[in-house]
Enzyme design. Sequence first.
Site, short mmCIF file in Angstrom:
data_model
loop_
_atom_site.label_atom_id
_atom_site.label_comp_id
_atom_site.label_asym_id
_atom_site.label_seq_id
_atom_site.Cartn_x
_atom_site.Cartn_y
_atom_site.Cartn_z
N THR A 87 0.79 -1.24 -0.11
CA THR A 87 0.03 -0.02 0.12
C THR A 87 0.92 1.26 0.11
O THR A 87 0.27 2.38 0.07
CB THR A 87 -0.95 0.09 1.43
OG1 THR A 87 -0.06 -0.13 2.54
CG2 THR A 87 -1.83 -1.15 1.33
N THR A 108 -9.12 -0.57 -5.04
CA THR A 108 -8.90 0.87 -4.63
C THR A 108 -9.37 1.57 -5.80
O THR A 108 -9.60 1.26 -6.88
CB THR A 108 -7.22 1.20 -4.58
OG1 THR A 108 -7.21 2.61 -4.78
CG2 THR A 108 -6.60 0.42 -5.78
N ASP A 109 -9.86 2.97 -5.38
CA ASP A 109 -10.11 3.88 -6.44
C ASP A 109 -9.18 4.46 -7.33
O ASP A 109 -9.20 4.83 -8.30
CB ASP A 109 -10.55 5.26 -5.48
CG ASP A 109 -9.45 5.50 -4.51
OD1 ASP A 109 -9.20 4.91 -3.60
OD2 ASP A 109 -9.00 6.80 -4.65
N TYR A 146 1.01 1.79 -8.21
CA TYR A 146 -0.01 1.14 -7.14
C TYR A 146 -1.32 0.77 -8.02
O TYR A 146 -1.65 -0.53 -7.61
CB TYR A 146 -0.12 1.54 -5.93
CG TYR A 146 -0.95 1.61 -5.09
CD1 TYR A 146 -1.16 0.52 -4.16
CD2 TYR A 146 -2.25 2.40 -4.86
CE1 TYR A 146 -2.02 0.16 -3.32
CE2 TYR A 146 -3.45 1.88 -3.95
CZ TYR A 146 -3.34 0.85 -3.53
OH TYR A 146 -4.23 0.51 -2.32
N TRP A 179 -9.56 6.12 0.49
CA TRP A 179 -9.09 6.98 1.86
C TRP A 179 -9.31 6.24 2.88
O TRP A 179 -10.08 6.77 3.86
CB TRP A 179 -9.85 8.27 1.86
CG TRP A 179 -9.54 9.18 0.46
CD1 TRP A 179 -9.08 8.82 -0.75
CD2 TRP A 179 -9.76 10.45 0.29
NE1 TRP A 179 -9.02 9.64 -1.76
CE2 TRP A 179 -9.42 10.79 -1.13
CE3 TRP A 179 -10.41 11.45 1.17
CZ2 TRP A 179 -9.78 12.09 -1.60
CZ3 TRP A 179 -10.74 12.73 0.73
CH2 TRP A 179 -10.21 13.08 -0.73
N1 LIG Z 1 -4.95 2.60 2.98
C1 LIG Z 1 -5.91 3.26 1.91
O1 LIG Z 1 -6.10 4.60 1.70
C2 LIG Z 1 -6.65 2.55 0.81
C3 LIG Z 1 -7.63 2.94 -0.07
C4 LIG Z 1 -8.18 2.18 -1.20
C5 LIG Z 1 -7.83 0.87 -1.08
N2 LIG Z 1 -7.12 0.29 -0.13
C6 LIG Z 1 -6.95 -1.14 0.05
O2 LIG Z 1 -7.76 -1.78 1.13
C7 LIG Z 1 -7.06 -2.85 1.58
C8 LIG Z 1 -6.48 -2.53 3.08
O3 LIG Z 1 -5.56 -1.56 3.06
P1 LIG Z 1 -5.08 -1.02 4.26
O4 LIG Z 1 -5.08 0.46 4.53
O5 LIG Z 1 -5.78 -1.79 5.68
O6 LIG Z 1 -3.52 -1.60 4.39
P2 LIG Z 1 -2.18 -1.43 5.35
O7 LIG Z 1 -2.68 -0.83 6.70
O8 LIG Z 1 -1.28 -0.93 4.64
O9 LIG Z 1 -1.96 -2.98 5.61
C9 LIG Z 1 -1.30 -3.79 4.72
C10 LIG Z 1 -1.22 -5.22 5.14
O10 LIG Z 1 -0.72 -5.87 4.03
C11 LIG Z 1 0.35 -6.58 4.76
N3 LIG Z 1 1.33 -6.98 3.95
C12 LIG Z 1 2.38 -6.25 3.01
N4 LIG Z 1 3.08 -7.04 2.41
C13 LIG Z 1 2.80 -8.29 2.89
C14 LIG Z 1 3.57 -9.40 2.23
N5 LIG Z 1 4.67 -9.27 1.21
N6 LIG Z 1 3.30 -10.62 2.86
C15 LIG Z 1 2.12 -10.55 3.73
N7 LIG Z 1 1.46 -9.49 4.26
C16 LIG Z 1 1.88 -8.39 3.68
C17 LIG Z 1 1.08 -5.78 5.74
O11 LIG Z 1 1.73 -6.51 6.61
P3 LIG Z 1 3.26 -6.02 7.24
O12 LIG Z 1 2.49 -4.95 8.54
O13 LIG Z 1 3.71 -7.16 8.20
O14 LIG Z 1 3.83 -5.02 6.29
C18 LIG Z 1 -0.20 -5.35 6.24
O15 LIG Z 1 -0.88 -6.27 7.38
C19 LIG Z 1 -5.53 -3.06 0.51
O16 LIG Z 1 -6.23 -4.05 -0.37
C20 LIG Z 1 -5.74 -1.68 -0.12
O17 LIG Z 1 -4.99 -1.61 -1.11
C21 LIG Z 1 -6.57 0.87 0.83
#
Ligand SMILES: NC(=O)c1ccc[n+]([C@@H]2O[C@H](COP(=O)([O-])OP(=O)(O)OC[C@H]3O[C@@H](n4cnc5c(N)ncnc54)[C@H](OP(=O)(O)O)[C@@H]3O)[C@@H](O)[C@H]2O)c1
Length: 314
Positions: free
Chosen positions: A61, A100-101, A130, A155
């Site tokens: 992310t 994601t958006d 991304y 977001w």
């Molecule tokens: N954050 C946003 O604003 C946003 C917006 C739109 C969509 N999304 C989507 O929503 C979903 C959840 O996002 P989030 O904000 O909760 O993400 P986040 O807080 O960044 O958490 C990402 C998770 O993925 C794990 N991860 C990353 N690399 C990995 C690997 N190689 N093997 C195993 N685990 C791994 C991380 O583990 P570690 O802690 O060990 O790295 C963490 O637990 C994702 O699909 C993201 O693309 C997020």
Amino acid sequence: MRILLTGTSGQLGHALLQTLDSIGTVIVPERRTMDLSQPEQLRQVIRTIQPDLIVNPAAYTAVDKAESEPELAHTINATAPAVMAEEAKKLGAALIHYSTDYVFDGSKCDAAGNLLPYAEQDPTAPINVYGQTKLAGEQAIRQSGCRHLIFRTSWVYSLFGKNFLLTMLRLAKEREELNIVNDQWGAPTSAGWLAEASASIIAQIIHAADQDQWWEQHQGLYHMTPQGKTSWCGFTQEIMAQAGKLALFSKTAPVVTGIPASQYPTPARRPVNSCLDTHLLAQHFGLAIPTWQAVLENCLQRQPQNNHHSGKYN
Ligand SMILES: NC(=O)c1ccc[n+]([C@@H]2O[C@H](COP(=O)([O-])OP(=O)(O)OC[C@H]3O[C@@H](n4cnc5c(N)ncnc54)[C@H](OP(=O)(O)O)[C@@H]3O)[C@@H](O)[C@H]2O)c1
């Protein structure tokens, strides 16, 4: 139901762990035994666990860093979900995945230049690495033939992890003035609300009398955000107003001033318009979609004084 859950150290995974616990047996392999950058290791873990459902909030992310690590981002965001989908198909399991958006370029508007929300079937055109890798993940799942739901959101924030809300709450205690981008638009979405909405849909799957029919009717891609739109600046102003009312900081709230994104350059480009139309989600699953302000209020009201992170909508 045996649920394999990824990414529990992240915002959404953490919230899902709390909500899914009451629905089924949640299995959370350690990161070192299930590293999504090692797709063959992932494949073996899925074969060993034999889940009925894989829920995958894990992702690469780091939007700016992805520009210089495209291969790693692609492996985690596209290859790993492809492996999950292949193995789910073989097992007769289902896959719930988050996207994601940022799969859109953010240019959707009417003739007068007013921004329009993106529908699920609108053409995708990511403008950063991304977004490209997340889109490739979506496509691999859709082509796999496995039972799946893909939820695109935007977001994301939480009282857990690293995110915009926590950064603003910290800066509110340190600064007198904040300059925040006011020409990018979207719907802030709490990880807690996403987890609750996901859990209510998983409960519908579990209670469906005819699984084949349920998946025939509902499989697919949905936009999952609260209603309404704001800018990062508007979001910050609302955070300050709500946090002020809840006395989450003792000093006067900082003055929040809007700036154009051009004054805050980042390695990755971001879409101007991140607004997602959520009618399909509401229609298919009978969900009442709250406003982004109500979702924020729910999140902040659950901020425990001792910084313990459990609770609804965090
Ligand atoms: N954050 C946003 O604003 C946003 C917006 C739109 C969509 N999304 C989507 O929503 C979903 C959840 O996002 P989030 O904000 O909760 O993400 P986040 O807080 O960044 O958490 C990402 C998770 O993925 C794990 N991860 C990353 N690399 C990995 C690997 N190689 N093997 C195993 N685990 C791994 C991380 O583990 P570690 O802690 O060990 O790295 C963490 O637990 C994702 O699909 C993201 O693309 C997020």
